[in-house]
Write a protein that holds these residues in place. Structure first.
Motif, mmCIF file in Angstrom:
data_model
loop_
_atom_site.group_PDB
_atom_site.id
_atom_site.type_symbol
_atom_site.label_atom_id
_atom_site.label_comp_id
_atom_site.label_asym_id
_atom_site.label_seq_id
_atom_site.Cartn_x
_atom_site.Cartn_y
_atom_site.Cartn_z
ATOM 1 N N SER A 204 0.797 -1.233 0.000
ATOM 2 C CA SER A 204 0.000 0.000 0.000
ATOM 3 C C SER A 204 0.827 1.278 0.000
ATOM 4 O O SER A 204 0.262 2.368 -0.069
ATOM 5 N N MET A 205 2.157 1.179 0.059
ATOM 6 C CA MET A 205 2.981 2.374 0.255
ATOM 7 C C MET A 205 2.775 3.416 -0.846
ATOM 8 O O MET A 205 2.495 4.586 -0.574
ATOM 9 N N VAL A 206 2.904 3.011 -2.111
ATOM 10 C CA VAL A 206 2.787 3.968 -3.211
ATOM 11 C C VAL A 206 1.364 4.520 -3.279
ATOM 12 O O VAL A 206 1.154 5.725 -3.463
ATOM 13 N N TYR A 207 0.385 3.641 -3.074
ATOM 14 C CA TYR A 207 -1.015 4.080 -3.086
ATOM 15 C C TYR A 207 -1.279 5.097 -1.979
ATOM 16 O O TYR A 207 -1.893 6.154 -2.216
ATOM 17 N N ASP A 208 -0.828 4.793 -0.754
ATOM 18 C CA ASP A 208 -1.060 5.687 0.390
ATOM 19 C C ASP A 208 -0.401 7.042 0.174
ATOM 20 O O ASP A 208 -0.986 8.088 0.488
ATOM 21 N N LEU A 209 0.820 7.021 -0.364
ATOM 22 C CA LEU A 209 1.534 8.276 -0.591
ATOM 23 C C LEU A 209 0.824 9.110 -1.666
ATOM 24 O O LEU A 209 0.671 10.325 -1.516
ATOM 25 N N SER A 210 0.358 8.454 -2.707
ATOM 26 C CA SER A 210 -0.373 9.168 -3.767
ATOM 27 C C SER A 210 -1.674 9.750 -3.239
ATOM 28 O O SER A 210 -2.032 10.897 -3.556
ATOM 29 N N LYS A 211 -2.366 8.967 -2.424
ATOM 30 C CA LYS A 211 -3.628 9.443 -1.834
ATOM 31 C C LYS A 211 -3.388 10.696 -0.995
ATOM 32 O O LYS A 211 -4.121 11.688 -1.100
ATOM 33 N N MET A 212 -2.331 10.663 -0.175
ATOM 34 C CA MET A 212 -2.050 11.797 0.702
ATOM 35 C C MET A 212 -1.613 13.026 -0.097
ATOM 36 O O MET A 212 -2.076 14.151 0.159
#
Length: 259
Positions: A204-212
């Motif tokens: 989830s790291m890339v997804y979470d960073l993009s979301k934020m």
């Protein structure tokens, strides 16, 4: 408040690094603080920007690191960097508590407000008094990785009067959804933020960073305030962060020069 100076005897720390112990009443403990001074510090009377960094055990010295150091001192020496770095050692078994602003059902935590209160109310005034620092937020950065990345991001939103910049590596945004809510509710910010993660960290790291960062783009006054790097093959470890730090510092330096 008692202070006890200790000479750095760490095997891989440069002569620019020393340490001291400071009381941390907000955390009901004392903290070992490591400080890096620029190579020309003693030869000038100028004031310097400051970077506050978490997990100091991993910043300067291989012998105290968990799985390799960041080589902060060697890197800044090689860049002839004119900045002071203040490393705050984490609290070992209290690390999760200190570096998380909200509780997690499985992992607990949620004591970052007291940790940051120590940083801005106790540590920063001491550093500003003892060393030649530029005190304004535009010249004060907070930086870290993983949970340290999470708390650095939180600090910029919660304490804009102290921290005008953040280096946010592999942030643990998964720890609580409340960090997204905080971003949505926050006012517009002038802070400069450098985000980085690897595409081979957890799922989830890339997804979470993009979301934020998508949320954050609505809160900045200029797109140039945010830099986002996703490193191909990058894993959640000191190697990724060590190799990323020089670029993050040079990006920050560019922001300083534009002020």
């Amino acid at each position: 408040m008692g202070f006890q100076n200790i000479e750095a005897q760490e095997s891989t720390a440069s002569k620019q690094v020393s340490s001291f112990i400071i009381e941390a009443p907000q955390l009901m403990t004392s903290k070992k603080i490591w400080i890096y001074l620029p190579q020309n510090y003693t030869e000038t009377k100028k004031k310097y920007p400051v970077i506050y960094m978490h997990d100091a055990q991993n910043l300067f010295d291989k012998s105290t690191s968990f799985s390799g150091e960041w080589n902060i001192d060697e890197t800044l020496d090689s860049l002839h960097a004119e900045t002071i770095v203040v490393g705050i050692e984490h609290g070992n078994d209290k690390r999760i508590e200190e570096l998380t602003p909200y509780k997690n059902e499985k992992h607990g935590g949620g004591n970052a407000d007291n940790y940051l209160d120590f940083t801005v109310s106790t540590l920063k005034p001491y550093i500003d008094k003892k060393y030649r620092t530029i005190k304004k937020p535009e010249s004060t950065t907070i930086a870290g990785s993983s949970l340290g990345g999470l708390v650095s991001y939180y600090a910029v939103l919660k304490h804009p009067d102290f921290f005008g910049n953040a280096i946010v590596f592999s942030p643990s945004f998964w720890f609580s959804n409340d960090i997204y809510s905080l971003t949505e509710k926050s006012p517009k910010t002038n802070a400069k933020m450098y985000f980085l993660c690897g595409d081979s960290e957890d799922d989830s790291m890339v997804y979470d960073l993009s979301k934020m960062t998508d949320l954050l783009k609505l809160k900045v006054n200029s797109p140039s305030q945010i830099e986002i790097q996703v490193i191909e093959g990058g894993q959640h470890n000191e190697k990724l962060w060590r190799e990323a730090f020089p670029k993050a510092y040079l990006w920050l330096l560019k922001q300083y020069k534009h002020e």
